[in-house]
Write a protein that holds these residues in place. Structure first.
Motif, PDB file in Angstrom:
ATOM      1  N   ALA A 161       0.840  -1.210   0.000  1.00  0.00           N
ATOM      2  CA  ALA A 161       0.000   0.000   0.000  1.00  0.00           C
ATOM      3  C   ALA A 161       0.872   1.256   0.000  1.00  0.00           C
ATOM      4  N   GLU A 162       1.956   1.229   0.772  1.00  0.00           N
ATOM      5  CA  GLU A 162       2.880   2.381   0.827  1.00  0.00           C
ATOM      6  C   GLU A 162       3.555   2.597  -0.527  1.00  0.00           C
ATOM      7  N   ALA A 163       3.904   1.494  -1.201  1.00  0.00           N
ATOM      8  CA  ALA A 163       4.547   1.587  -2.519  1.00  0.00           C
ATOM      9  C   ALA A 163       3.587   2.212  -3.528  1.00  0.00           C
ATOM     10  N   LEU A 164       2.318   1.834  -3.474  1.00  0.00           N
ATOM     11  CA  LEU A 164       1.306   2.409  -4.378  1.00  0.00           C
ATOM     12  C   LEU A 164       1.125   3.902  -4.112  1.00  0.00           C
ATOM     13  N   THR A 165       1.149   4.274  -2.834  1.00  0.00           N
ATOM     14  CA  THR A 165       1.027   5.693  -2.463  1.00  0.00           C
ATOM     15  C   THR A 165       2.226   6.471  -3.003  1.00  0.00           C
ATOM     16  N   ALA A 166       3.421   5.859  -2.919  1.00  0.00           N
ATOM     17  CA  ALA A 166       4.638   6.503  -3.441  1.00  0.00           C
ATOM     18  C   ALA A 166       4.555   6.677  -4.959  1.00  0.00           C
ATOM     19  N   LEU A 167       3.801   5.798  -5.633  1.00  0.00           N
ATOM     20  CA  LEU A 167       3.631   5.899  -7.087  1.00  0.00           C
ATOM     21  C   LEU A 167       2.608   6.979  -7.474  1.00  0.00           C
ATOM     22  N   GLY A 168       1.995   7.581  -6.452  1.00  0.00           N
ATOM     23  CA  GLY A 168       1.082   8.697  -6.737  1.00  0.00           C
ATOM     24  C   GLY A 168      -0.392   8.402  -6.533  1.00  0.00           C
ATOM     25  N   TYR A 169      -0.721   7.169  -6.129  1.00  0.00           N
ATOM     26  CA  TYR A 169      -2.131   6.832  -5.874  1.00  0.00           C
ATOM     27  C   TYR A 169      -2.529   7.328  -4.480  1.00  0.00           C
ATOM     28  N   GLY A 170      -3.808   7.575  -4.276  1.00  0.00           N
ATOM     29  CA  GLY A 170      -4.301   8.001  -2.959  1.00  0.00           C
ATOM     30  C   GLY A 170      -4.201   6.849  -1.976  1.00  0.00           C
ATOM     31  N   SER A 171      -4.013   7.157  -0.683  1.00  0.00           N
ATOM     32  CA  SER A 171      -3.815   6.103   0.317  1.00  0.00           C
ATOM     33  C   SER A 171      -5.050   5.207   0.466  1.00  0.00           C
ATOM     34  N   THR A 172      -6.249   5.775   0.410  1.00  0.00           N
ATOM     35  CA  THR A 172      -7.476   4.971   0.526  1.00  0.00           C
ATOM     36  C   THR A 172      -7.600   4.034  -0.662  1.00  0.00           C
ATOM     37  N   ALA A 177      -7.140  -1.386  -3.107  1.00  0.00           N
ATOM     38  CA  ALA A 177      -6.585  -2.245  -4.163  1.00  0.00           C
ATOM     39  C   ALA A 177      -5.836  -3.439  -3.569  1.00  0.00           C
ATOM     40  N   VAL A 178      -5.066  -3.186  -2.492  1.00  0.00           N
ATOM     41  CA  VAL A 178      -4.303  -4.254  -1.839  1.00  0.00           C
ATOM     42  C   VAL A 178      -5.250  -5.260  -1.184  1.00  0.00           C
ATOM     43  N   ARG A 179      -6.315  -4.756  -0.560  1.00  0.00           N
ATOM     44  CA  ARG A 179      -7.273  -5.640   0.124  1.00  0.00           C
ATOM     45  C   ARG A 179      -8.066  -6.508  -0.845  1.00  0.00           C
ATOM     46  N   LYS A 180      -8.205  -6.047  -2.091  1.00  0.00           N
ATOM     47  CA  LYS A 180      -8.980  -6.789  -3.104  1.00  0.00           C
ATOM     48  C   LYS A 180      -8.213  -8.014  -3.615  1.00  0.00           C
ATOM     49  N   VAL A 181      -6.909  -8.060  -3.367  1.00  0.00           N
ATOM     50  CA  VAL A 181      -6.075  -9.156  -3.886  1.00  0.00           C
ATOM     51  C   VAL A 181      -6.392 -10.455  -3.153  1.00  0.00           C
ATOM     52  N   ASP A 182      -6.777 -11.474  -3.921  1.00  0.00           N
ATOM     53  CA  ASP A 182      -7.051 -12.788  -3.329  1.00  0.00           C
ATOM     54  C   ASP A 182      -5.740 -13.557  -3.147  1.00  0.00           C
ATOM     55  N   LEU A 193       2.169  -6.306  -4.907  1.00  0.00           N
ATOM     56  CA  LEU A 193       2.115  -4.986  -5.541  1.00  0.00           C
ATOM     57  C   LEU A 193       1.632  -5.097  -6.989  1.00  0.00           C
ATOM     58  N   LYS A 194       2.175  -6.078  -7.725  1.00  0.00           N
ATOM     59  CA  LYS A 194       1.773  -6.280  -9.123  1.00  0.00           C
ATOM     60  C   LYS A 194       0.279  -6.612  -9.226  1.00  0.00           C
ATOM     61  N   ALA A 195      -0.176  -7.483  -8.301  1.00  0.00           N
ATOM     62  CA  ALA A 195      -1.593  -7.871  -8.294  1.00  0.00           C
ATOM     63  C   ALA A 195      -2.485  -6.688  -7.929  1.00  0.00           C
ATOM     64  N   ALA A 196      -2.028  -5.881  -6.973  1.00  0.00           N
ATOM     65  CA  ALA A 196      -2.811  -4.708  -6.552  1.00  0.00           C
ATOM     66  C   ALA A 196      -2.902  -3.679  -7.664  1.00  0.00           C
ATOM     67  N   LEU A 197      -1.827  -3.529  -8.452  1.00  0.00           N
ATOM     68  CA  LEU A 197      -1.824  -2.574  -9.583  1.00  0.00           C
ATOM     69  C   LEU A 197      -2.916  -2.918 -10.584  1.00  0.00           C
ATOM     70  N   LYS A 198      -3.201  -4.208 -10.749  1.00  0.00           N
ATOM     71  CA  LYS A 198      -4.255  -4.630 -11.668  1.00  0.00           C
ATOM     72  C   LYS A 198      -5.637  -4.188 -11.170  1.00  0.00           C
TER      73      LYS A 198
END
Length: 200
Positions: A161-172, A177-182, A193-198
């Motif tokens: 989640a922190e890596a996604l935020t660093a990429l410019g996405y909002g923290s929420t 996105a991370v929680r949606k990953v099965d 991270l790759k799965a969450a990006l999808k």
């Protein structure tokens, strides 16, 4: 009397911590092991406590795990072992190590603690071996292992989640996105991270 205290870690030194709760700073003596030393001031903390009462003194002793508190109480039941000595033992060895040392009559491991010689260690083994069982020792060790694994998984989610935020996405958005990953429990941070990006 006081089962636990949950508060903010206000200060820490080699003998313990000061935990702030509702504007009151509680001085609590703790085993200063690696886990305690890795904590940071300002973080929330829950300590299971033991109140030591003497005529001229009230002292709080605190532990991150209930199991450590149980071992502390067992140690206090040993003739000639006071709170300071018991705390020194749990700083030098973990509750698991102590349990297995008692069961295997491993004097050397117990004697690692400051102020504990071979004779005292032997006496402790004699007095404690009927109070700990092998099945309990394995059960607690497995329990602790499962908790550690859980914490590592939670850390992977947090890092992703922190890596996604660093990429410019909002923290929420990132957390969602991370929680949606099965099956995230079996993934390392990179895969997660790759799965969450999808899901973004």
């Amino acid at each position: 009397m006081i089962a636990f205290i949950k508060g903010i870690l206000a200060d820490m030194d080699e003998s313990g911590v000061v935990l702030e709760r509702d504007g009151i700073g509680y001085e609590i003596f703790t085993p200063m092991n690696e886990r305690m030393e890795s904590l940071c001031e300002g973080q929330e903390l829950k300590l299971y406590t033991y109140l030591h009462v003497r005529e001229d003194l009230l002292q709080l002793y605190g532990f991150l795990e209930k199991d450590d508190l149980e071992m502390f109480r067992l140690l206090l039941g040993v003739n000639g072992v006071g709170p300071k000595v018991a705390l020194g033992i749990l700083t030098a060895v973990t509750a698991d190590e102590l349990r297995f040392a008692v069961l295997s009559e491993d004097v050397k491991t117990i004697a690692k603690a400051p102020g504990i010689g071979r004779k005292t260690a032997q006496k402790m083994i004699l007095e404690l071996r009927d109070k700990v069982s092998l099945s309990d020792a394995f059960e607690k060790k497995l329990e602790r292992g499962a908790k550690t694994e859980e914490a590592a998984c939670a850390d992977a989610r947090k890092e992703a989640a922190e890596a996604l935020t660093a990429l410019g996405y909002g923290s929420t958005e990132a957390l969602r996105a991370v929680r949606k990953v099965d099956g995230w429990e079996n993934m390392d941070v990179e895969t997660l991270l790759k799965a969450a990006l999808k899901n973004m």
